[in-house]
Write a protein that holds these residues in place. Structure first.
Motif, mmCIF file in Angstrom:
data_model
loop_
_atom_site.group_PDB
_atom_site.id
_atom_site.type_symbol
_atom_site.label_atom_id
_atom_site.label_comp_id
_atom_site.label_asym_id
_atom_site.label_seq_id
_atom_site.Cartn_x
_atom_site.Cartn_y
_atom_site.Cartn_z
ATOM 1 N N UNK A 65 0.805 -1.219 0.000
ATOM 2 C CA UNK A 65 0.000 0.000 0.000
ATOM 3 C C UNK A 65 0.843 1.277 0.000
ATOM 4 N N UNK A 66 1.936 1.361 0.763
ATOM 5 C CA UNK A 66 2.718 2.603 0.736
ATOM 6 C C UNK A 66 3.215 2.988 -0.657
ATOM 7 N N UNK A 67 3.620 1.995 -1.452
ATOM 8 C CA UNK A 67 4.051 2.297 -2.810
ATOM 9 C C UNK A 67 2.926 2.855 -3.663
ATOM 10 N N UNK A 68 1.723 2.313 -3.486
ATOM 11 C CA UNK A 68 0.570 2.841 -4.210
ATOM 12 C C UNK A 68 0.311 4.290 -3.829
ATOM 13 N N UNK A 69 0.392 4.574 -2.526
ATOM 14 C CA UNK A 69 0.164 5.938 -2.069
ATOM 15 C C UNK A 69 1.202 6.896 -2.643
ATOM 16 N N UNK A 125 -1.865 6.102 -7.033
ATOM 17 C CA UNK A 125 -2.834 5.222 -7.688
ATOM 18 C C UNK A 125 -2.590 3.793 -7.234
ATOM 19 N N UNK A 126 -3.633 2.989 -7.346
ATOM 20 C CA UNK A 126 -3.521 1.585 -6.977
ATOM 21 C C UNK A 126 -4.807 1.108 -6.333
ATOM 22 N N UNK A 127 -4.823 -0.173 -5.961
ATOM 23 C CA UNK A 127 -6.027 -0.734 -5.353
ATOM 24 C C UNK A 127 -5.675 -1.973 -4.549
ATOM 25 N N UNK A 128 -6.453 -2.188 -3.487
ATOM 26 C CA UNK A 128 -6.372 -3.395 -2.674
ATOM 27 C C UNK A 128 -7.752 -4.022 -2.643
ATOM 28 N N UNK A 129 -7.832 -5.294 -2.996
ATOM 29 C CA UNK A 129 -9.080 -6.049 -2.950
ATOM 30 C C UNK A 129 -8.908 -7.169 -1.939
ATOM 31 N N UNK A 130 -9.770 -7.199 -0.927
ATOM 32 C CA UNK A 130 -9.723 -8.231 0.102
ATOM 33 C C UNK A 130 -10.972 -9.097 0.007
ATOM 34 N N UNK A 131 -10.770 -10.395 -0.137
ATOM 35 C CA UNK A 131 -11.897 -11.313 -0.291
ATOM 36 C C UNK A 131 -12.319 -11.814 1.086
ATOM 37 N N UNK A 132 -13.525 -11.466 1.468
ATOM 38 C CA UNK A 132 -14.103 -11.910 2.721
ATOM 39 C C UNK A 132 -15.193 -12.930 2.485
ATOM 40 N N UNK A 133 -16.338 -12.723 3.137
ATOM 41 C CA UNK A 133 -17.440 -13.671 3.044
ATOM 42 C C UNK A 133 -18.685 -13.041 3.651
ATOM 43 N N UNK A 182 -8.378 6.031 2.755
ATOM 44 C CA UNK A 182 -7.725 6.267 1.465
ATOM 45 C C UNK A 182 -8.484 7.229 0.565
ATOM 46 N N UNK A 183 -9.621 7.732 1.011
ATOM 47 C CA UNK A 183 -10.395 8.645 0.167
ATOM 48 C C UNK A 183 -9.535 9.846 -0.218
ATOM 49 N N UNK A 184 -9.527 10.144 -1.506
ATOM 50 C CA UNK A 184 -8.788 11.299 -1.998
ATOM 51 C C UNK A 184 -7.326 11.051 -2.279
ATOM 52 N N UNK A 185 -6.857 9.818 -2.071
ATOM 53 C CA UNK A 185 -5.433 9.522 -2.301
ATOM 54 C C UNK A 185 -5.160 8.933 -3.682
ATOM 55 N N UNK A 186 -6.214 8.507 -4.375
ATOM 56 C CA UNK A 186 -6.043 7.794 -5.636
ATOM 57 C C UNK A 186 -5.954 6.295 -5.476
ATOM 58 N N UNK A 187 -5.982 5.798 -4.231
ATOM 59 C CA UNK A 187 -5.915 4.364 -3.965
ATOM 60 C C UNK A 187 -7.293 3.865 -3.546
#
Length: 270
Positions: free
Chosen positions: A126-130, A134-142, A173-178
């Protein structure tokens, strides 16, 4: 996120939802890093996607229950000079049965994969994305993460963590591009239920497919939704069930899930 020259890292990529994320992201033009324990399955998928879409597909074998798993993955990518633009924390497994009958070691590994590795990999990339904006993290839950889940106590609690952690990061992360997205599918046609040993673990819900779940996830990510529950039935169950009084909800949950405990000698699925 524009896919040109971007790389997506997918954990649990050897089968099921993880492999389908790899296919649909490759179809969008993303290069890939595939992470799981099964090297032959990863190599076969990487070869398939290179041939079909002309993308780069790197294989990083790693057991994510290891205490230093996230560090090892990050070091492997640094050595190859690979930047991660999209992180898909998909790897996970479940335990079912009465808590005292499930091996403590397996529950420990479950939390290491479902929670600790997920947070560690997010910290790693995440720090590199910031810094790039730009970038994204998708976490698969349930959908289990929305409810109190007797006989799936550790699994359900781990998925509650994934949901709340993801939504907190989405807000931060709102407003950061991530972007950050939690995906909360109901039962899906994967090896999960085969490993548990009974389809009753789906608690009567209609099975979805990895293709539908991933397509819904990517649509939600494009729209920066924060979280998505694929399927109208799953959405209704997750949001219309009462949340309080909590003890009553836990007792109702016990009545619903007891059928699983009655059928199972405590086992795990991974």
């Amino acid at each position: 996120m524009k896919p040109q020259n971007t790389t997506a890292l997918i954990t649990g990529a050897s089968s099921g939802i993880g492999a389908e994320f790899a296919r649909q992201l490759a179809a969008r033009g993303h290069h890939l890093v595939l992470v799981a324990r099964s090297v032959p399955a990863l190599e076969a998928l990487a070869a398939e996607l290179r041939g079909a879409y002309g993308v780069r597909a790197e294989v990083v074998p790693q057991d994510l229950s290891a205490p230093d798993a996230a560090t090892r993955v990050a070091e492997a990518l640094a050595a190859r000079e690979i930047t991660v633009d999209l992180l898909v924390n998909n790897a996970g497994f479940g335990t079912a049965g009465r808590f005292d009958g499930i091996a403590a070691e397996r529950e420990h590994d479950e939390l290491m994969v479902n929670v600790v590795a997920l947070v560690g990999l997010t910290h790693a990339f995440l720090p590199g994305m910031l810094s790039r904006g730009s970038g994204a993290v998708v976490n698969v839950g349930s959908t289990a993460g929305f409810n109190i889940t007797p006989y799936f106590a550790t699994y359900g609690a781990s998925k509650t963590f994934v949901l709340n952690f993801s939504l907190a990061l989405w807000s931060e992360m709102r407003g950061t591009g991530v972007k950050v997205l939690a995906v909360a599918p109901g039962p899906v046609e994967t090896a999960f239920f085969d490993g548990i040993g009974t389809r009753k673990a789906a608690i009567g819900a209609k099975m979805s497919t990895p293709e539908r779940v991933v397509a819904a996830a990517l649509r939600a990510l494009d729209r920066d939704r924060g979280y998505v529950v694929p399927g109208l039935g799953n959405f209704a169950v997750s949001h219309l069930m009462p949340r309080r009084p909590r003890k009553l909800v836990a007792m109702i949950g016990r009545m619903v899930t007891r059928q699983v405990a009655d059928e199972l000698t405590p086992v795990t699925a991974r």
